[in-house]
Write a protein that holds these residues in place. Structure first.
Motif, PDB file in Angstrom:
ATOM      1  N   LEU A 792      39.490  34.200  33.011  1.00 56.93           N
ATOM      2  CA  LEU A 792      40.632  34.187  32.719  1.00 56.93           C
ATOM      3  C   LEU A 792      42.126  35.362  32.594  1.00 56.93           C
ATOM      4  N   ILE A 793      41.001  35.929  31.468  1.00 60.02           N
ATOM      5  CA  ILE A 793      42.419  37.084  30.583  1.00 60.02           C
ATOM      6  C   ILE A 793      41.498  37.929  31.181  1.00 60.02           C
ATOM      7  N   TYR A 794      40.451  38.459  30.514  1.00 58.52           N
ATOM      8  CA  TYR A 794      39.725  39.792  30.988  1.00 58.52           C
ATOM      9  C   TYR A 794      40.245  40.029  32.671  1.00 58.52           C
ATOM     10  N   LYS A 795      39.320  39.324  33.382  1.00 59.36           N
ATOM     11  CA  LYS A 795      39.415  40.052  34.661  1.00 59.36           C
ATOM     12  C   LYS A 795      40.977  40.262  35.705  1.00 59.36           C
ATOM     13  N   PRO A 796      41.808  39.675  35.788  1.00 59.88           N
ATOM     14  CA  PRO A 796      42.413  39.781  35.631  1.00 59.88           C
ATOM     15  C   PRO A 796      43.494  41.203  35.816  1.00 59.88           C
ATOM     16  N   ARG A 797      43.129  41.243  34.277  1.00 58.70           N
ATOM     17  CA  ARG A 797      43.635  42.273  33.781  1.00 58.70           C
ATOM     18  C   ARG A 797      43.005  43.684  33.669  1.00 58.70           C
ATOM     19  N   ALA A 798      42.046  43.792  34.479  1.00 59.16           N
ATOM     20  CA  ALA A 798      40.731  44.424  35.020  1.00 59.16           C
ATOM     21  C   ALA A 798      41.186  45.215  36.572  1.00 59.16           C
ATOM     22  N   GLN A 799      41.225  43.555  37.023  1.00 59.84           N
ATOM     23  CA  GLN A 799      41.906  43.775  38.289  1.00 59.84           C
ATOM     24  C   GLN A 799      43.171  44.615  38.293  1.00 59.84           C
ATOM     25  N   LYS A 800      43.449  44.799  37.937  1.00 59.74           N
ATOM     26  CA  LYS A 800      45.975  45.767  37.828  1.00 59.74           C
ATOM     27  C   LYS A 800      45.217  46.608  37.718  1.00 59.74           C
ATOM     28  N   LEU A 801      44.220  47.111  36.630  1.00 60.52           N
ATOM     29  CA  LEU A 801      44.052  48.667  35.976  1.00 60.52           C
ATOM     30  C   LEU A 801      43.024  48.914  37.066  1.00 60.52           C
ATOM     31  N   LEU A 802      42.224  48.217  37.768  1.00 59.92           N
ATOM     32  CA  LEU A 802      41.289  49.011  39.388  1.00 59.92           C
ATOM     33  C   LEU A 802      42.616  49.110  40.017  1.00 59.92           C
ATOM     34  N   GLU A 803      43.573  47.942  40.701  1.00 61.73           N
ATOM     35  CA  GLU A 803      44.148  48.952  41.651  1.00 61.73           C
ATOM     36  C   GLU A 803      45.005  50.029  41.288  1.00 61.73           C
ATOM     37  N   GLN A 804      46.064  49.961  40.346  1.00 60.52           N
ATOM     38  CA  GLN A 804      46.518  51.779  39.729  1.00 60.52           C
ATOM     39  C   GLN A 804      45.400  52.928  39.693  1.00 60.52           C
ATOM     40  N   HIS A 805      43.831  52.460  39.293  1.00 61.31           N
ATOM     41  CA  HIS A 805      43.058  53.954  39.620  1.00 61.31           C
ATOM     42  C   HIS A 805      42.499  54.146  41.375  1.00 61.31           C
ATOM     43  N   GLN A 806      42.457  52.870  42.391  1.00 61.55           N
ATOM     44  CA  GLN A 806      42.619  52.569  43.926  1.00 61.55           C
ATOM     45  C   GLN A 806      43.744  53.421  44.662  1.00 61.55           C
ATOM     46  N   SER A 807      44.757  53.947  43.569  1.00 61.66           N
ATOM     47  CA  SER A 807      45.924  54.247  43.920  1.00 61.66           C
ATOM     48  C   SER A 807      45.654  56.114  43.514  1.00 61.66           C
ATOM     49  N   ARG A 808      45.385  56.697  43.686  1.00 61.57           N
ATOM     50  CA  ARG A 808      45.066  57.555  42.351  1.00 61.57           C
ATOM     51  C   ARG A 808      44.686  59.224  43.424  1.00 61.57           C
TER      52      ARG A 808
END
Length: 808
Positions: A792-808
């Motif tokens: 509920l806390i870690y995974k959603p925030r990790a997913q947002k960071l992953l989205e940033q990485h995917q756009s690089r």
């Protein structure tokens, strides 16, 4: 009310408290930490010409000494005092404008901290509150702070007392535990000819009588079958003497249990054969990686630990009499595979650990997502989105490599500990955590201002992962006591998680039970094949010595060395570390630059990172490179400093320490904070007098002025003066350097060897395995709570960071 505050209010110091509060309210700074408070009180004492002993011995002086923080809420003219009257305890009081003292709850304190950074809005409702306290209500708790970190001793006392109080229940537990153990499907210890704890007690006495009639050195294999007929399978010992000794310990444990007997017996049980050491981030390899970003002491620690564990497991298996079963203990270091490996072996899926028989580095690739990111090294601050899928993929490969489940999983650093939690949860395996360093302690107010730092450090993910992993672990290994709970005047790394706010994310009202017996101090050792005393001439290779001497002092090679020494014969002042802010190599250069006297006596030799900004992919390292060049120019250190931008193998690192010692040099470790300090051990065992930071683990390694020296790296003048004093003494008394050198060597050999470390670690793993099997502690509710936090806390925030990485 606090005894400290009450003593002030009941004495003449009450008026001085009023005066000090008046001074506090005039401060621009609204949030004062301990050093700020002490400095302000010192100024107050000087301003009002207080007696000399007032600062230390007055009631007000004692209150100020134990006050960790003061928060000034200016609009209410209210002061909040956070007092730490003893280790691992905290009291919170509000001092109102009309001088009333009111106790505050942890929740009120966290709200107050949020208000201080303008992140509190009562109209939006309450914030998520994390409280792990209730999950420890059913487990034993240590009472005395001085016993924190001695968890296994406490647990042994607790377990043996339970055996004494309810012998039938606990003997049944012991009997069931002995039935569990197998190796590759072969039953160990006892078979079904022993059907109850009562029969176990009877058969042990018969077996003792039988074995005592045999010669001590008779091999177990000779009398294996008669013992099997009595109900005893392999695992008791390799000779008659060893088998008899183990059976006698069990007999004594059954008849009159005590802590020492319990530990002695459980430590002999052959129950660990397959170990995973998780070290996920950085560049993990055996050559060519040290000094790269995120790559330093942890790699050295884990590689040495793996070799030592494998060796100890082999010794244990032989002593247990398992040679006939062809037991092959296996240790796997689990790390990530880096396809773009920059000339290292970090792209090899499987690599055997040098000097081992069955220890391996298993590298599991990150799932691709965006290959531009995942095929390259990723900063430890950016690593979080990949850990769950990494753990899932690693599980399959570990099961294949081990041909079954591991017996123990040891996590290293926050990311490795989170992976260890995910793996241990899925596999049902004992989990051990090693923090190495908790970043929260390194960065001031990192939780309070996490939103401002999130883009760079992603502390919301890191601190959440820390809370999950430290509470999930069956046991936690720390290198020092103060890593857990600090000192009388400083908060420990784990202690800093007791109560904290992540404004607008969550409040932690009780983040960790510091008095839990899960905490154990088990310091690491030194690789004695690479690091040994400079005067051990038989082990030294002359060609290596000459090569490193030339590199350190005279070689001209602009590609990897900056600076030429005007007088190479001066005593070398040496340091070796990564170029990052916390390691503070630039601070040492500034200290050297400010002291003309130090420059007269010494040259400064640095082995640190890269020489050029364009060669580094790490922002912090680039900043430190620029700063080091600026410092050299500002203080005109040309001709007095050598900066080697080289990556040394462990063998070469050992040679370097010894070459510096040949010239009666000095090692300086100037970190702003050091969780432990492997380089300190390496320098000391080499024979180098060592000056090390007083902030962190070195306080427990070095005994000041006996086998080394403490320095405050934030006080450059004082640090320089201490080194100058030592160097001057050495010049006046040629034996003084030798005295400190020899005591440093002795300190390491008596306390910090890998043999000591691994024996203790395996003993811990067995005892905590026994505890988890036999106790009524129901961890499932805690683990479910931690899973909720993860999803509920870690995974959603990790997913947002992953989205940033995917756009690089």
């Amino acid at each position: 009310m606090s005894e400290l505050i009450q003593a002030v209010l009941d004495s003449e110091d009450r008026n001085d408290l009023r005066g000090l509060v008046s001074e506090l309210r005039q401060q621009e700074q609204g949030y004062l930490l301990r050093n700020d408070i002490l400095n302000l009180f010192d100024e107050y004492c000087s301003k009002y010409q207080k007696p000399e002993n007032f600062f230390t011995y007055s009631n007000l002086g004692k209150l100020i000494y134990y006050t960790q923080e003061i928060i000034h809420i200016k609009e209410e003219s209210t002061l909040c005092f956070i007092i730490r009257p003893k280790i691992a305890s905290q009291e919170i009081y509000r001092l109102t404008a009309d001088f009333k003292v009111e106790e505050m709850s942890v929740q009120e304190l966290l709200d107050l901290r949020d208000r201080f950074v303008d992140k509190y809005n009562p109209n939006e409702g309450d914030l998520l509150e994390l409280d792990f306290g209730p999950f420890y209500d059913y487990s034993p708790v240590i009472r005395d702070p001085k016993n924190i970190g001695k968890g296994v001793q406490f647990l042994n006392r607790y377990l043996s007392s339970k055996l004494f109080q309810d012998p039938n229940q606990w003997l049944e537990g012991l009997f069931n535990f002995l039935q569990l153990h197998q190796y590759n499907g072969i039953q160990l210890l006892i078979n079904d000819r022993i059907a109850s704890q009562q029969q176990l007690s009877e058969q042990v006495k018969k077996a003792i009588e039988f074995v005592s009639q045999r010669s001590d050195d008779e091999s177990y294999e000779v009398f294996r079958f008669p013992l099997q007929m009595m109900g005893f399978e392999p695992g008791w010992g390799n000779t008659a003497a060893r088998v008899l000794e183990t059976l006698n310990i069990l007999d004594e444990l059954i008849d009159s249990p005590d802590p020492q007997t319990l530990e002695a017996f459980i430590s002999r049980i052959p129950m660990i054969f397959k170990i995973v050491l998780v070290s996920a981030h950085g560049w993990f390899a055996q050559e060519g990686v040290l000094g790269r970003p995120d790559t330093g002491g942890q790699v050295v620690y884990v590689l040495d630990q793996a070799k030592s564990l494998e060796k100890q497991l082999q010794e244990d298996a032989i002593l247990a009499g398992l040679e006939g079963l062809n037991v092959q203990p296996k240790v796997i270091i689990l790390t990530r595979l880096i396809p773009n490996s920059d000339g290292t072996l970090c792209n090899q899926p499987l690599e055997k650990v040098h000097g081992s028989e069955n220890a391996w580095i298993l590298r599991v690739p990150l799932r691709e997502f965006n290959p531009n990111v995942t095929q390259n090294w990723i900063s430890r601050f950016e690593f979080w989105p990949y850990l769950e899928t990494f753990a899932i993929d690693a599980e399959k490969q570990l099961l294949a490599e081990f041909q079954g489940r591991p017996d123990l999983i040891v996590g290293n650093y926050t990311d490795g500990n989170l992976v260890a939690f995910l793996l241990a949860r899925r596999l049902g395996v004992t989990q051990c955590n090693v923090a190495h360093a908790l970043e929260k302690s390194k960065y001031l107010f990192s939780n309070l201002y996490w939103q401002d730092l999130e883009d760079k450090y992603h502390f919301s993910l890191q601190f959440t992962a820390d809370l999950i992993a430290m509470n999930a672990a069956n046991f936690v290994v720390s290198s020092t006591y103060q890593e857990i709970v600090g000192t009388p005047d400083s908060i420990g790394q784990y202690e800093s998680y007791k109560c904290l706010t992540m404004p607008e994310l969550y409040h932690v009202v009780n983040g960790v039970e510091l008095f839990s017996p899960k905490f154990n101090v088990v310091p690491p050792g030194v690789n004695e094949s690479c690091f040994f005393p400079y005067n051990n001439s038989q082990e030294r290779i002359q060609s290596d010595r000459q090569r490193m001497d030339e590199m350190l002092f005279t070689l001209e090679d602009e590609s990897q060395i900056y600076g030429k020494l005007d007088d190479p014969t001066k005593r070398p002042l040496f340091s070796m570390a990564r170029l990052d802010r916390i390691k503070n190599i630039t601070g040492l250069a500034e200290c050297f630059g400010k002291s003309k006297e130090l420059q007269e006596h010494c040259n400064l030799i640095l082995v640190a990172g890269k020489l050029r900004v364009e060669e580094s992919g790490d922002n912090e390292e680039r900043d430190e490179i620029v700063k080091l060049y600026r410092t050299i120019d500002e203080y005109n250190l040309h001709g007095k400093i050598r900066w080697l931008g080289v990556r040394l193998s462990k063998n070469d690192s050992g040679v370097v320490y010894r070459v510096i010692a040949d010239r009666q040099g000095v090692f300086v470790q100037p970190a702003l904070f050091e969780a432990f300090g492997l380089t300190i051990l390496e320098a000391m065992i080499s024979g180098l007098p060592t000056f090390a930071t007083q902030f962190g683990g070195p306080l427990e390694i070095i005994q000041d002025k006996k086998n080394g020296f403490y320095i405050n790296p934030t006080n450059l003048e004082e640090t320089a003066a201490k080194i100058v004093e030592f160097v001057t003494k050495c010049e006046q008394n040629p034996n003084y350097w030798e005295e400190i050198s020899q005591k440093a060597i002795e300190r390491v050999y008596t306390t910090y060897t890998w043999k000591i470390h691994t024996t203790k670690l395996l003993s811990l793993a067995r005892i905590y395995g026994f505890w988890n099997f036999n106790s009524k502690e129901k961890r499932e509710d805690l683990l479910r709570y931690l899973e909720s936090l993860f999803y509920l806390i870690y995974k959603p925030r990790a997913q947002k960071l992953l989205e940033q990485h995917q756009s690089r």
